[in-house]
Structure formats: structure tokens, C-alpha cells
Motif scaffolding. Structure first.
Motif, PDB file in Angstrom:
ATOM      1  N   PRO A   1     -23.197 -22.492   8.259  1.00 40.15           N
ATOM      2  CA  PRO A   1     -24.049 -21.709   7.199  1.00 40.15           C
ATOM      3  C   PRO A   1     -23.294 -20.650   6.915  1.00 40.15           C
ATOM      4  O   PRO A   1     -22.416 -20.035   7.625  1.00 40.15           O
ATOM      5  CB  PRO A   1     -25.374 -21.570   8.280  1.00 40.15           C
ATOM      6  N   HIS A   2     -23.807 -20.021   5.776  1.00 36.41           N
ATOM      7  CA  HIS A   2     -23.434 -18.426   5.433  1.00 36.41           C
ATOM      8  C   HIS A   2     -24.793 -17.839   5.225  1.00 36.41           C
ATOM      9  O   HIS A   2     -25.828 -18.448   5.060  1.00 36.41           O
ATOM     10  CB  HIS A   2     -22.756 -18.530   3.893  1.00 36.41           C
ATOM     11  N   GLY A   3     -24.623 -16.491   5.419  1.00 33.05           N
ATOM     12  CA  GLY A   3     -25.866 -15.787   4.898  1.00 33.05           C
ATOM     13  C   GLY A   3     -25.562 -14.775   3.869  1.00 33.05           C
ATOM     14  O   GLY A   3     -24.620 -14.654   3.527  1.00 33.05           O
TER      15      GLY A   3
ATOM     16  N   TYR B   1     -23.757  -8.981   1.186  1.00 31.70           N
ATOM     17  CA  TYR B   1     -22.552  -9.245   2.113  1.00 31.70           C
ATOM     18  C   TYR B   1     -23.393 -10.513   2.754  1.00 31.70           C
ATOM     19  O   TYR B   1     -24.295 -10.882   2.926  1.00 31.70           O
ATOM     20  CB  TYR B   1     -22.108  -8.195   3.293  1.00 31.70           C
ATOM     21  N   CYS B   2     -22.218 -11.421   3.423  1.00 33.38           N
ATOM     22  CA  CYS B   2     -22.424 -12.281   4.319  1.00 33.38           C
ATOM     23  C   CYS B   2     -23.189 -11.920   5.676  1.00 33.38           C
ATOM     24  O   CYS B   2     -22.296 -11.216   6.281  1.00 33.38           O
ATOM     25  CB  CYS B   2     -21.425 -13.453   4.445  1.00 33.38           C
ATOM     26  N   THR B   3     -24.304 -12.671   6.152  1.00 34.44           N
ATOM     27  CA  THR B   3     -24.871 -12.153   7.563  1.00 34.44           C
ATOM     28  C   THR B   3     -24.498 -12.950   8.445  1.00 34.44           C
ATOM     29  O   THR B   3     -25.081 -12.891   9.470  1.00 34.44           O
ATOM     30  CB  THR B   3     -26.422 -11.947   7.231  1.00 34.44           C
ATOM     31  N   ASP B   4     -23.844 -13.998   8.296  1.00 41.04           N
ATOM     32  CA  ASP B   4     -23.409 -15.051   9.371  1.00 41.04           C
ATOM     33  C   ASP B   4     -22.049 -15.103   9.608  1.00 41.04           C
ATOM     34  O   ASP B   4     -21.187 -15.207   8.708  1.00 41.04           O
ATOM     35  CB  ASP B   4     -24.098 -16.543   9.075  1.00 41.04           C
ATOM     36  N   PHE B   5     -21.614 -14.660  10.855  1.00 39.58           N
ATOM     37  CA  PHE B   5     -20.039 -14.631  11.002  1.00 39.58           C
ATOM     38  C   PHE B   5     -19.500 -16.174  10.835  1.00 39.58           C
ATOM     39  O   PHE B   5     -19.570 -17.000  11.898  1.00 39.58           O
ATOM     40  CB  PHE B   5     -19.796 -14.019  12.353  1.00 39.58           C
ATOM     41  N   CYS B   6     -18.944 -16.241   9.762  1.00 38.52           N
ATOM     42  CA  CYS B   6     -18.416 -17.731   9.337  1.00 38.52           C
ATOM     43  C   CYS B   6     -17.202 -17.926   9.317  1.00 38.52           C
ATOM     44  O   CYS B   6     -16.599 -19.291   9.527  1.00 38.52           O
ATOM     45  CB  CYS B   6     -19.099 -17.878   8.036  1.00 38.52           C
ATOM     46  N   SER B   7     -15.954 -17.023   9.575  1.00 37.71           N
ATOM     47  CA  SER B   7     -14.885 -17.242   9.387  1.00 37.71           C
ATOM     48  C   SER B   7     -14.113 -16.166   9.744  1.00 37.71           C
ATOM     49  O   SER B   7     -14.686 -14.877   9.860  1.00 37.71           O
ATOM     50  CB  SER B   7     -14.261 -17.972   8.062  1.00 37.71           C
TER      51      SER B   7
ATOM     52  N   LEU C   1     -12.426 -14.362   8.138  1.00 40.46           N
ATOM     53  CA  LEU C   1     -12.469 -13.360   7.007  1.00 40.46           C
ATOM     54  C   LEU C   1     -13.940 -13.056   6.580  1.00 40.46           C
ATOM     55  O   LEU C   1     -14.299 -12.961   5.289  1.00 40.46           O
ATOM     56  CB  LEU C   1     -11.503 -13.841   5.741  1.00 40.46           C
ATOM     57  N   HIS C   2     -14.792 -13.245   7.272  1.00 35.87           N
ATOM     58  CA  HIS C   2     -16.122 -13.183   7.225  1.00 35.87           C
ATOM     59  C   HIS C   2     -16.474 -11.793   6.849  1.00 35.87           C
ATOM     60  O   HIS C   2     -17.306 -11.545   5.925  1.00 35.87           O
ATOM     61  CB  HIS C   2     -16.994 -13.468   8.667  1.00 35.87           C
ATOM     62  N   GLN C   3     -15.592 -10.873   7.555  1.00 35.97           N
ATOM     63  CA  GLN C   3     -16.095  -9.247   6.923  1.00 35.97           C
ATOM     64  C   GLN C   3     -15.364  -9.208   5.536  1.00 35.97           C
ATOM     65  O   GLN C   3     -16.066  -8.209   4.788  1.00 35.97           O
ATOM     66  CB  GLN C   3     -15.183  -8.314   7.835  1.00 35.97           C
ATOM     67  N   GLU C   4     -14.651 -10.059   4.846  1.00 34.83           N
ATOM     68  CA  GLU C   4     -14.398  -9.818   3.505  1.00 34.83           C
ATOM     69  C   GLU C   4     -15.296 -10.491   2.496  1.00 34.83           C
ATOM     70  O   GLU C   4     -15.122 -10.425   1.457  1.00 34.83           O
ATOM     71  CB  GLU C   4     -12.930 -10.416   3.315  1.00 34.83           C
ATOM     72  N   MET C   5     -16.022 -11.069   3.221  1.00 36.81           N
ATOM     73  CA  MET C   5     -17.266 -11.940   2.362  1.00 36.81           C
ATOM     74  C   MET C   5     -18.366 -11.005   1.772  1.00 36.81           C
ATOM     75  O   MET C   5     -19.022 -10.837   2.659  1.00 36.81           O
ATOM     76  CB  MET C   5     -18.047 -13.063   3.266  1.00 36.81           C
ATOM     77  N   GLN C   6     -18.159 -10.474   0.903  1.00 35.59           N
ATOM     78  CA  GLN C   6     -18.954  -9.394   0.353  1.00 35.59           C
ATOM     79  C   GLN C   6     -18.969  -9.318  -1.250  1.00 35.59           C
ATOM     80  O   GLN C   6     -18.200  -9.890  -1.862  1.00 35.59           O
ATOM     81  CB  GLN C   6     -18.782  -8.017   0.859  1.00 35.59           C
TER      82      GLN C   6
HETATM   83 CU1  CUA Z   1     -19.967 -16.378   5.110  1.00 35.41          CU
HETATM   84 CU2  CUA Z   1     -20.023 -14.702   6.955  1.00 35.41          CU
END
Ligand code: CUA
Ligand code: K7E
Length: 652
Positions: free
Chosen positions: A582-584, A618-624, A626-631
């Protein structure tokens, strides 16, 4: 040195001796016994043997645990909003909580029950009741999501619910409080003889588990507490406990405890079904919501239904009878064979067990002791199968192990008591910590219980856990019931108040579990199925963002041309087609929860930009990695600005 070794050796011998002693004795020390831990230990990477779906009571939700470990896997939002999953917050699921009273974000859920085929739990759906604003929900066990909620009209305190018949022909809901039907302005003091108790028979579609109220039986104005279906020989009947047959309307704790016996109502639903299929019953104007979640559009719709078919039991002779049962019975449980109906009289010293065969006999010979509002009352002695003498104090609920034994909870004396069906003798008793309500054996409400464990659900915990202020968690306790004596294995905390639970072997459910939603089959009207479908569209003050998400970016991630005073819809599609990705997404200042979007799914939240500036999401679910780059950013200009909408990804 030698001395030390000698001491060690003798200690080892002693230890060996004492462990021998332990394994030799059928210890009654319960969980203190040496190998209780082993028997509930599910090693890392191993799976539990059973699912337990435990109701959340005043949390309004349904929690999914594994047994024997007691590990919590998921809280499925049903009747209450859940910010973690956006249920009741996103635009798609808000209609699930619509009722004839408008949007209701909460309820009190008590009795989950798993669908059955041929009297065996089949693991397709769980049904559960909302007490406060009467509703029944369906949870789909391929997705573990609530996919349907139907409101129950003419009902109040929807408590004797939601139990299914042996082929899931019906899920049944009975009113706890009797009320004026239809509702009207009248004196409360005129309750007696004027209020009615509606027992609702909700027909289930065998294809998709969908619900539709087929008919309501308008019973005398008693309180209908709990119910269970007949099975096997008694299939076609449904049994409801009643209390307050006094029809008191005030100081109930005294006034509804006057009668020496209340009733178990026996309803021949097959006969009433035939009656209504032949045109019987009266269509009554009413208003109730029917909410259905569509897995393809990922959206729920709420429809108001304007009439319901009601049946006066007196019009169907031979369909409804009262079995006298001492004394304010709570639980009403039917054994796996369908022959025995157990009434758990809260204020009675003994447990009463009725015989279905004897009941039919008495009906056949018209041996009636009188009637209540035209409904025949059978003689207590004529229908009695047996009595469990003085088993404990405050019996509430009974389940069965499928090996000829029954297990009853006693709230006041805080114990589970095992007794034998047929001889009615008490075999064993074990304390609970403390004040147990329901108990659950997997497959308990069916012809085929899986009698390995019983789960006791306790109302009071006190000193069993680390203190957490005035509120202490409620809890469940797991007992091994494979032997003659029960053994306490484990305590674990629960979500909300666990009234009841439904259990099932894990393998039945696991094999149907969905891994992803197919992006191809996504029919959400605002879905963007590729990055090429993404866009931002203005319609007056409404702005619709068609956005996608995939590891590890949003598309678009830069949006300009939004203005203060706009109403911005984020329609976000998760393009992933992998299990468990999932992504948030959430937006600074959004007055709603995040979205947690499953692979292939589209969800929507609304954001009202209130201030000029450049605002991140931003993405609220730690998905990868590079999750912190998902914004991304949204530029908000003044309401008077002429800046055109623009959007981009990866452009400088
Ligand atoms: Cu998508 Cu974190
Ligand atoms: Cu808690 Cu079934 Cu609502 Cu008894 S009920 S305990």
C-alpha cells in the motif's frame, strides 16, 4: 571445584525430578503448568491454526486474532470511522455509515458470526450487529473489509443478532428494546400491550452474501436478548431468549425480574417464509439505509428503502411458541445436533435445557399452558430435557465442543463450567480473570465445532496487566479443552469490549485471501490507471486531481493554479500490483485522515486550501527505501489569482 560440580549435578537431578513430577500429574495449576507456553507459542515464521474474529463492543469494530498465539493481525473497521484506514473518512466509504438518522460514525458491535454451508463454517463472510443504531454488517473474508451494512427498522438495541442459519439462508436480527411500531408520540406509561418487539429475518444472497430484509415478525413487547438458529433436526426454527416479559418500562432491575420464568421464543421461520411467499404479511412504510461497497468502483453507495414487510405472529398459527425458561435468560444456545436449546437464566440457580423433540411433541398434542397475546405457551415440564443443577452463579453463554460437552460462562462466579449433554453433570470448572461474558469455540455456532480451544472474553481485568490508568484493558483467555479437564494457556488484551467472537480454522479462510485489486478491473470514475491518465481539472471552485502513486513517487508531484477557497479532490490510484504494497497520502492541513490505498485501488479525500503558499503532501506508509522521497507540492494562490492550473512530474 569438585564441590561446585557436585552441587550442580544434584541441582540438575532435582530439576529433572521435579519436571518428571510435573508431567506425571494432570496438574490443575492451569497456566502455571510447565508447557502452557509451548502450546501457545507460534514460532517466528509459523502461522496460527485458527482465526478468531473478536467483536470490539463500544469500539464498533471487529478485531482479527490468531489462535493459539493471541496475536492481533488487523482491526477491521465496521461501524466506526477508522483514521488508520480512512474508513468513514474517505469519500468512497462515507456512504457505508449512512443511516436514516444521517451519517453515524460509531456503534456498539457485539456478535460476529461466520457464514455456513451445510452447517459448517465456510469462511466466506462474517456478519456482525450494531446495537445502538440497529444495523447488520457483512465483512468479506477475501479482503477483510466491510462491504455491506443494512439498517434494521422498527428495532432498538439490535442485540439478539447477527446469527446465521445453517446454509446462511438468513442472518437474523432481534430487537432488545421493544418500541412503538411504527414510532409515534405516546405515553411511555402505556408501554404494556402497545410496544412491539421486531424480529428481523434478513435474506442472504448465496452468490455474494448480500442482505435484504425479507420480513419482520412483530412480537409482544418483551426484551429479546439473544438468539440462535436451529440446526440439523431443528433447521427451520430460530430461538430467542426474552426478558422483561413483565413489560416494565421503569426501574427495570427490579420490575423486569418479577416473573419466575420468562420465555424462549421458538420461531418456525420456514413456515413464515412460506406464508410471506404466498402473499402473507403487511407492507409497512418505513425508512432505512442499505449501503453496499463495490469492489470494482472501490466505492460505496447508500440507498434508502421505504417499506418493510411485517408479520403478525398470530396470523401464522403453528409458527411461534413460547418455552417458559427461568429467569431472565441471557444466552440462548443450540447444541451441534440441534436437539438441545440451552437457556442461561441470569438470575436462576440452575441451567435449563429444552428438548426440540419434546417441543414438537407438545405442539403436536396442543399441550399449551395458556398464551401471551395469542401466542401459545408450552408447559415447562413438557419441553424440559434436563437441568444442570447449581453449576455456578450468573450463567451467560454456552458453547459446545462437538464431543458431547457444553461449556457455560458464569459472570458472577467468574468461571467456565464444562458439563455433559444428556447426563447434565458438571465435569470441570476453571476460574476466569474476571467476570466472563461470552466464550467461543471455533465453529461454536454450527453443527461442527472445532473443539480444541475455548476463548473466554472477560469484562474485568484489574490486576492481570500493567496498569494503564483508570481504564484497564479487557481481555481474552485461552483454554485447552482437548482433555477431560480444561487448562488455562494464555491471557491477551483485546480492542474495546469483546462481547463475542467467531473462530474458524485458518486454512479455510487463507486460501481465498485476496492479494491485490486488479488495476485492469478498477472502475472507479476518477481512477488514473497510468501516469498518462493523470491530470488536474477545474470545475468552478472544485478542483479534481487525478493522481497515481507507485514506488517511489506521486504523479503529478508539482501542482500550481490552486486558489484559496477551492475545494480540492485528491483522487489517488495505487498503481502497484504486488502483494502488501500500500501507499498512503495526506496533505498538510487536511481536515480528514490520510488515505491508505491498496494495490490497484483508488481513494479520494477532500482538501480545502485556506492559506496562500506552497504546501507539501507525502506518502504516509513506509513503502520502499525511497519512501522519504515520495512527496509533492501544491502551490496555493490568492482567490483573485488568474494563474492557470498546471501539473508536472520530473520537469524543471
Ligand atoms: Cu509510498 Cu511511502
Ligand atoms: Cu455481552 Cu452477547 Cu451483547 Cu452477553 S452480550 S456478555
Amino acid at each position: 571445584m569438585k564441590k561446585t560440580i557436585n552441587i550442580l549435578v544434584s541441582l540438575l537431578i532435582l530439576a529433572g525430578l521435579s519436571s518428571c513430577n510435573n508431567s506425571d500429574s494432570t496438574s490443575n495449576k492451569g497456566a502455571l503448568n510447565s508447557n502452557a507456553a509451548e502450546r501457545v507459542y507460534v514460532a517466528p515464521g509459523e502461522l496460527d491454526e485458527f482465526y478468531a474474529f473478536v467483536s470490539g463492543g463500544f469500539s464498533g469494530q471487529l478485531a482479527v486474532y490468531g489462535l493459539p498465539s493471541g496475536r492481533l493481525f488487523k482491526v477491521i473497521p465496521v461501524f466506526s470511522q477508522d483514521a488508520e484506514k480512512a474508513y468513514g473518512y474517505n469519500e468512497e466509504t462515507k456512504p457505508m455509515l449512512n443511516t436514516s438518522y444521517g451519517f453515524i460514525p460509531w456503534d456498539d458491535s457485539h456478535h460476529p458470526d461466520i457464514s455456513q454451508t451445510n452447517g459448517v463454517v465456510d469462511g466466506r463472510y462474517v456478519y456482525i450487529n450494531a446495537n445502538n443504531t440497529p444495523r447488520i454488517a457483512k465483512i468479506d473474508l477475501t479482503t477483510f473489509e466491510t462491504t455491506e451494512i443494512i439498517e434494521v427498522p422498527n428495532s432498538a438495541g439490535n442485540h439478539s443478532s447477527s446469527f446465521v442459519t445453517e446454509n446462511t439462508e438468513y442472518v437474523v436480527a432481534g430487537t432488545r428494546f421493544s418500541v412503538p411500531v411504527p414510532q409515534r408520540d405516546m405515553s411511555i406509561k402505556e408501554y404494556k400491550g402497545n410496544f412491539k418487539g421486531a424480529l428481523s429475518f434478513i435474506k442472504v444472497n448465496p452468490e455474494d452474501g448480500g442482505m435484504e430484509i425479507k420480513f419482520q415478525v412483530l412480537m409482544p413487547g418483551f426484551n429479546y436478548d439473544l438468539s440462535h438458529p436451529g440446526r440439523g433436526k431443528s433447521h427451520g426454527w430460530f430461538f430467542f431468549t426474552t426478558y422483561n416479559t413483565e413489560e416494565a418500562n421503569t426501574l427495570m432491575e427490579v420490575n423486569s425480574s418479577q416473573n419466575d420464568k420468562d420465555f424462549i421464543a421458538a420461531i418456525n421461520w420456514k413456515m413464515i417464509e412460506e406464508y410471506v411467499n404466498n402473499g402473507g404479511g403487511t407492507m409497512m412504510p418505513t425508512n432505512y439505509a442499505h449501503n453496499v461497497y463495490d469492489e470494482k468502483t472501490h466505492s460505496a453507495t447508500s440507498t434508502m428503502i421505504k417499506e418493510v414487510l411485517v408479520v403478525n405472529p398470530v396470523d401464522v398459527p403453528g409458527a411461534v411458541f413460547f418455552l417458559p425458561t427461568p429467569k431472565s435468560p441471557h444466552g440462548c444456545d443450540v447444541d451441534p445436533s440441534g436437539e438441545y436449546i440451552v437457556g442461561n437464566g441470569k438470575l436462576s440457580a440452575n441451567l435449563t435445557v429444552h428438548s426440540f423433540t419434546k417441543m414438537l411433541d407438545a405442539i403436536e398434542n396442543e399441550k399449551f399452558a395458556g398464551d401471551a397475546y395469542g401466542i401459545p405457551i408450552l408447559n415447562f415440564e413438557d419441553v424440559l430435557a434436563g437441568v444442570v443443577e447449581q453449576p455456578g452463579l450468573g450463567p451467560l453463554h454456552t458453547e459446545f465442543d462437538g464431543k458431547g460437552n457444553a461449556y457455560t460462562t458464569f459472570f458472577i462466579s467468574s468461571e467456565v463450567v464444562k458439563w455433559k449433554i444428556g447426563t447434565w453433570e458438571v465435569i470441570d470448572r476453571k476460574p476466569t480473570y474476571y467476570s466472563v461474558g461470552h466464550l467461543m469455540i471455533p465453529g461454536g455456532n454450527s453443527a461442527k465445532p472445532f473443539g480444541k480451544y475455548v476463548l473466554a472474553m472477560n469484562k474485568i481485568t484489574k490486576d492481570r496487566y500493567l496498569s494503564t490508568g483508570p481504564e484497564v484493558t479487557q481481555s481474552a483467555q485461552l483454554y485447552d479443552i482437548t482433555g477431560e479437564k480444561m487448562e488455562l494457556l494464555l491471557d491477551f488484551p483485546t480492542i474495546g469490549e469483546p462481547h463475542y467472537a467467531a473462530g474458524i480454522p485458518a486454512e479455510i479462510v487463507m486460501k481465498n485471501s485476496k492479494k491485490i485489486y486488479s488495476l485492469e478491473e478498477n472502475e472507479h470514475p476518477y481512477a488514473a490507471k497510468t501516469d498518462a491518465d493523470t491530470k488536474v481539472v477545474r470545475n468552478g471552485k472544485e478542483v479534481h486531481i487525478y493522481m497515481t502513486m507507485i514506488r517511489s513517487h506521486f504523479s503529478p508531484d508539482n501542482i500550481e493554479g490552486v486558489k484559496v477557497g477551492d475545494k480540492v479532490y485528491f483522487h489517488v490510484t495505487n498503481l502497484e500490483q504486488d502483494y502488501d504494497v500500500p501507499h498512503g497520502v495526506s496533505m498538510i492541513g487536511a481536515n480528514t485522515s490520510e488515505l491508505l490505498i491498496m494495490p490497484g485501488q483508488t481513494e479520494t479525500f477532500i482538501w480545502y486550501p485556506k492559506r496562500v503558499g506552497v504546501w507539501p503532501f507525502y506518502c504516509t506508509d513506509f513503502c520502499s527505501a525511497l519512501h522519504q522521497e515520495m512527496q509533492g507540492y501544491v502551490r496555493v494562490s490568492p482567490a483573485s489569482s488568474n494563474l492557470e492550473l498546471s501539473w508536472s512530474l520530473g520537469e524543471d
